[in-house]
Design an enzyme around this catalytic site. Structure first.
Site, PDB file in Angstrom:
ATOM      1  N   ARG A   1      27.792  46.888  43.366  1.00  0.00           N
ATOM      2  CA  ARG A   1      27.760  48.319  43.048  1.00  0.00           C
ATOM      3  C   ARG A   1      28.295  48.533  41.643  1.00  0.00           C
ATOM      4  O   ARG A   1      28.782  47.612  40.997  1.00  0.00           O
ATOM      5  CB  ARG A   1      28.513  49.154  44.093  1.00  0.00           C
ATOM      6  CG  ARG A   1      29.686  48.537  44.761  1.00  0.00           C
ATOM      7  CD  ARG A   1      31.072  48.648  44.167  1.00  0.00           C
ATOM      8  NE  ARG A   1      31.291  49.747  43.316  1.00  0.00           N
ATOM      9  CZ  ARG A   1      31.895  49.667  42.149  1.00  0.00           C
ATOM     10  NH1 ARG A   1      32.353  48.502  41.708  1.00  0.00           N
ATOM     11  NH2 ARG A   1      32.081  50.718  41.398  1.00  0.00           N
ATOM     12  N   GLY A   2      28.184  49.821  41.216  1.00  0.00           N
ATOM     13  CA  GLY A   2      28.498  50.133  39.826  1.00  0.00           C
ATOM     14  C   GLY A   2      27.193  50.038  39.047  1.00  0.00           C
ATOM     15  O   GLY A   2      26.444  49.058  39.198  1.00  0.00           O
ATOM     16  N   ALA A   3      26.929  51.054  38.217  1.00  0.00           N
ATOM     17  CA  ALA A   3      25.606  51.171  37.597  1.00  0.00           C
ATOM     18  C   ALA A   3      25.142  49.890  36.871  1.00  0.00           C
ATOM     19  O   ALA A   3      24.046  49.381  37.163  1.00  0.00           O
ATOM     20  CB  ALA A   3      25.586  52.383  36.679  1.00  0.00           C
TER      21      ALA A   3
ATOM     22  N   ARG B   1      18.910  52.861  45.696  1.00  0.00           N
ATOM     23  CA  ARG B   1      19.870  53.950  45.409  1.00  0.00           C
ATOM     24  C   ARG B   1      19.254  54.832  44.313  1.00  0.00           C
ATOM     25  O   ARG B   1      18.664  54.304  43.360  1.00  0.00           O
ATOM     26  CB  ARG B   1      21.231  53.394  44.941  1.00  0.00           C
ATOM     27  CG  ARG B   1      21.956  52.597  46.023  1.00  0.00           C
ATOM     28  CD  ARG B   1      23.372  52.256  45.603  1.00  0.00           C
ATOM     29  NE  ARG B   1      24.259  53.400  45.705  1.00  0.00           N
ATOM     30  CZ  ARG B   1      25.526  53.393  45.265  1.00  0.00           C
ATOM     31  NH1 ARG B   1      26.026  52.323  44.680  1.00  0.00           N
ATOM     32  NH2 ARG B   1      26.284  54.454  45.400  1.00  0.00           N
TER      33      ARG B   1
ATOM     34  N   GLN C   1      36.729  52.897  45.956  1.00  0.00           N
ATOM     35  CA  GLN C   1      36.492  51.931  44.871  1.00  0.00           C
ATOM     36  C   GLN C   1      37.699  51.843  43.937  1.00  0.00           C
ATOM     37  O   GLN C   1      37.963  50.788  43.354  1.00  0.00           O
ATOM     38  CB  GLN C   1      35.253  52.328  44.056  1.00  0.00           C
ATOM     39  CG  GLN C   1      33.930  52.175  44.780  1.00  0.00           C
ATOM     40  CD  GLN C   1      33.505  53.439  45.482  1.00  0.00           C
ATOM     41  OE1 GLN C   1      34.340  54.261  45.881  1.00  0.00           O
ATOM     42  NE2 GLN C   1      32.212  53.619  45.657  1.00  0.00           N
TER      43      GLN C   1
ATOM     44  N   ASP D   1      26.850  57.076  35.911  1.00  0.00           N
ATOM     45  CA  ASP D   1      25.658  56.511  36.550  1.00  0.00           C
ATOM     46  C   ASP D   1      24.366  56.995  35.910  1.00  0.00           C
ATOM     47  O   ASP D   1      23.335  56.345  36.014  1.00  0.00           O
ATOM     48  CB  ASP D   1      25.656  56.841  38.046  1.00  0.00           C
ATOM     49  CG  ASP D   1      26.696  55.996  38.745  1.00  0.00           C
ATOM     50  OD1 ASP D   1      27.890  56.371  38.698  1.00  0.00           O
ATOM     51  OD2 ASP D   1      26.345  54.935  39.280  1.00  0.00           O
TER      52      ASP D   1
ATOM     53  N   ASN E   1      28.650  60.849  37.866  1.00  0.00           N
ATOM     54  CA  ASN E   1      29.505  59.694  38.174  1.00  0.00           C
ATOM     55  C   ASN E   1      30.019  59.900  39.595  1.00  0.00           C
ATOM     56  O   ASN E   1      29.713  60.914  40.251  1.00  0.00           O
ATOM     57  CB  ASN E   1      30.646  59.580  37.164  1.00  0.00           C
ATOM     58  CG  ASN E   1      31.394  58.261  37.280  1.00  0.00           C
ATOM     59  OD1 ASN E   1      30.775  57.197  37.390  1.00  0.00           O
ATOM     60  ND2 ASN E   1      32.719  58.298  37.286  1.00  0.00           N
ATOM     61  N   LYS E   2      30.801  58.948  40.060  1.00  0.00           N
ATOM     62  CA  LYS E   2      31.344  59.004  41.416  1.00  0.00           C
ATOM     63  C   LYS E   2      31.923  60.374  41.734  1.00  0.00           C
ATOM     64  O   LYS E   2      32.602  60.974  40.893  1.00  0.00           O
ATOM     65  CB  LYS E   2      32.427  57.930  41.546  1.00  0.00           C
ATOM     66  CG  LYS E   2      33.090  57.815  42.885  1.00  0.00           C
ATOM     67  CD  LYS E   2      32.122  57.676  44.038  1.00  0.00           C
ATOM     68  CE  LYS E   2      31.160  56.534  43.868  1.00  0.00           C
ATOM     69  NZ  LYS E   2      30.018  56.574  44.803  1.00  0.00           N
TER      70      LYS E   2
HETATM   71  O1  MRU Z   1      28.885  54.126  44.391  1.00  0.00           O
HETATM   72  P1  MRU Z   1      29.307  53.205  43.304  1.00  0.00           P
HETATM   73  O2  MRU Z   1      30.522  52.417  43.635  1.00  0.00           O
HETATM   74  O3  MRU Z   1      28.176  52.335  42.822  1.00  0.00           O
HETATM   75  O4  MRU Z   1      29.701  54.175  42.108  1.00  0.00           O
HETATM   76  C1  MRU Z   1      30.132  53.605  40.895  1.00  0.00           C
HETATM   77  C2  MRU Z   1      30.483  54.614  39.865  1.00  0.00           C
HETATM   78  O5  MRU Z   1      30.378  55.811  40.059  1.00  0.00           O
HETATM   79  C3  MRU Z   1      30.870  54.053  38.523  1.00  0.00           C
HETATM   80  O6  MRU Z   1      31.821  54.883  37.908  1.00  0.00           O
HETATM   81  C4  MRU Z   1      29.624  53.983  37.623  1.00  0.00           C
HETATM   82  O7  MRU Z   1      28.582  53.336  38.296  1.00  0.00           O
HETATM   83  C5  MRU Z   1      29.898  53.295  36.353  1.00  0.00           C
HETATM   84  S1  MRU Z   1      30.212  51.572  36.543  1.00  0.00           S
HETATM   85  C6  MRU Z   1      30.480  50.939  35.002  1.00  0.00           C
END
Ligand code: MRU
Length: 358
Positions: A51-53, A94, A201, A242, A252-253
């Site tokens: 996970r994470g963009a 996603r 996270q 994201d 973002n999250k």
């Molecule tokens: O749902 P996730 O854990 O994939 O969400 C991640 C985030 O929101 C991060 O802040 C974003 O992807 C940037 S990661 C460098």
């Protein structure tokens, strides 16, 4: 061995596998997964095992290479038809992080550019491109770190939300890269890491990786963020993203926009660490960003022995939120810091990235 010694995402070509850490089990168990089936790769992205963009983009690039490797057709049109099907499938895992479609589109464009070559040669080119996407991610994060570290000083308190760390990228992270570089310089920084409900996270991943690096990190409930700001403990905020829309609104999250609103109230600079691959000029504003909605069980039961919300109560569980551009001090990219007016500065960053890949 520290969690920082593991690759977040890598290719095991000999075994035709995508290799990831199962992030749903961290910090209690470090389990490495070797995924060879497209369904398992899709699930790993959907279930946030990876996970994470940027890491999602890296995993998708390797995933589509592995799908292409299995295609038996020897003529381009039938190869490409199967490739497209596999691409659409992975892209559906996603919706919010643009890096997923960005990486898949980049893989698609190398296929089309090389359509006159043999299928075996195209597969080899896809492998090189997937590895390049992962390697560039490392370089980009480092650059973001070098720009980001100019925005605060030794002794400062920093705050971050979610995990935009090494575990969300191939290395360094985006929002954590300035922290790692400050730490390497011997600066004494204090980081506040929002726990980040509902999937934790921040608590499970950010505090884990920063603590493993020896950085002074304090985990807080999301609802304590305004308190640490009011206490004067935070001089600068770094978050990831994201998808950044053309006007500088960004997703973002979920919970990021509350942090930004509080930061404005307390006069704290709020920076968004954004690889150029996360800037989506085709999305005009935050209104056009699709926000992923997830299972209510993530809120009610996932982390508890017994359900914490009575049966029958409705649950609303958006995974991301949109922060308005007027709350953003700047976007820290691999090409420098984009400031308002964002429609102009973000366009310039994307142009630089496009020129590089011409
Ligand atoms: O749902 P996730 O854990 O994939 O969400 C991640 C985030 O929101 C991060 O802040 C974003 O992807 C940037 S990661 C460098």
């Amino acid at each position: 061995m520290s969690i920082l010694d593991y690759d977040t995402v890598s290719l095991d070509d000999a075994n035709s596998a995508l290799v990831i850490i199962d992030q749903t089990l961290l910090p209690n168990e470090t389990k490495i997964l070797h995924l060879t089936e497209q369904k398992d790769i899709w699930d790993a992205i959907y279930l946030l095992k990876v996970r994470g963009a940027p890491a999602i983009g890296d995993a998708a690039a390797i995933g589509i290479y592995l799908a292409a490797k299995k295609i038996e057709s020897k003529d381009f049109d039938s190869f490409y038809a199967e490739f497209k099907k596999a691409k659409e499938y992975l892209d559906s895992a996603r919706p919010t992080a643009v890096n997923l479609s960005w990486a898949l589109n980049r893989m698609d464009s190398v296929v089309l550019k090389n359509k006159d070559k043999s299928i075996e040669e195209i597969k080899e080119i896809l492998k090189k491109e997937a590895i390049a996407i992962v390697d560039e991610d490392i370089f980009i994060c480092k650059q973001i770190g070098l720009y980001g570290v100019t925005l605060f000083k030794d002794g400062d308190g920093l705050l971050t939300h979610c995990n935009a760390g090494q575990l969300a990228t191939a290395k360094y992270g985006t929002a954590t890269a300035p922290m790692y570089i400050a730490h390497e310089k011997g600066w004494k920084i204090k980081v506040f890491s929002d726990e980040t409900r509902p999937l934790l996270q921040g608590a499970r991943l950010t505090s884990y990786e920063l603590h493993s690096a020896g950085i002074d990190v304090t985990s807080i409930c999301d609802s304590a963020a305004a308190t640490v700001m009011r206490n004067g403990w935070v001089q600068c905020i770094f978050v990831g993203c994201d998808r950044v829309a053309a006007n500088g609104d960004f997703a973002n999250k979920v919970g990021t926009s509350s942090v930004a609103i509080a930061a404005k109230r307390f006069g704290i600079p709020f920076y968004v660490c954004a690889p150029s691959s996360t800037i989506d000029l085709n999305t005009k504003s935050g209104k056009d960003i699709v926000i992923e909605q997830r299972d209510g069980k993530e809120v009610s039961t996932m982390w508890y022995e017994k359900p914490m919300i009575p049966d029958g109560v409705k649950i609303y569980n958006p995974a991301f939120d949109v922060t308005d551009n007027d709350l953003v001090t700047g976007f820290v990219t691999e090409y420098g810091i984009a400031k308002a007016p964002f429609d102009k500065s973000l366009k310039e960053i994307v142009e630089k990235a496009n020129n590089k890949h011409k």
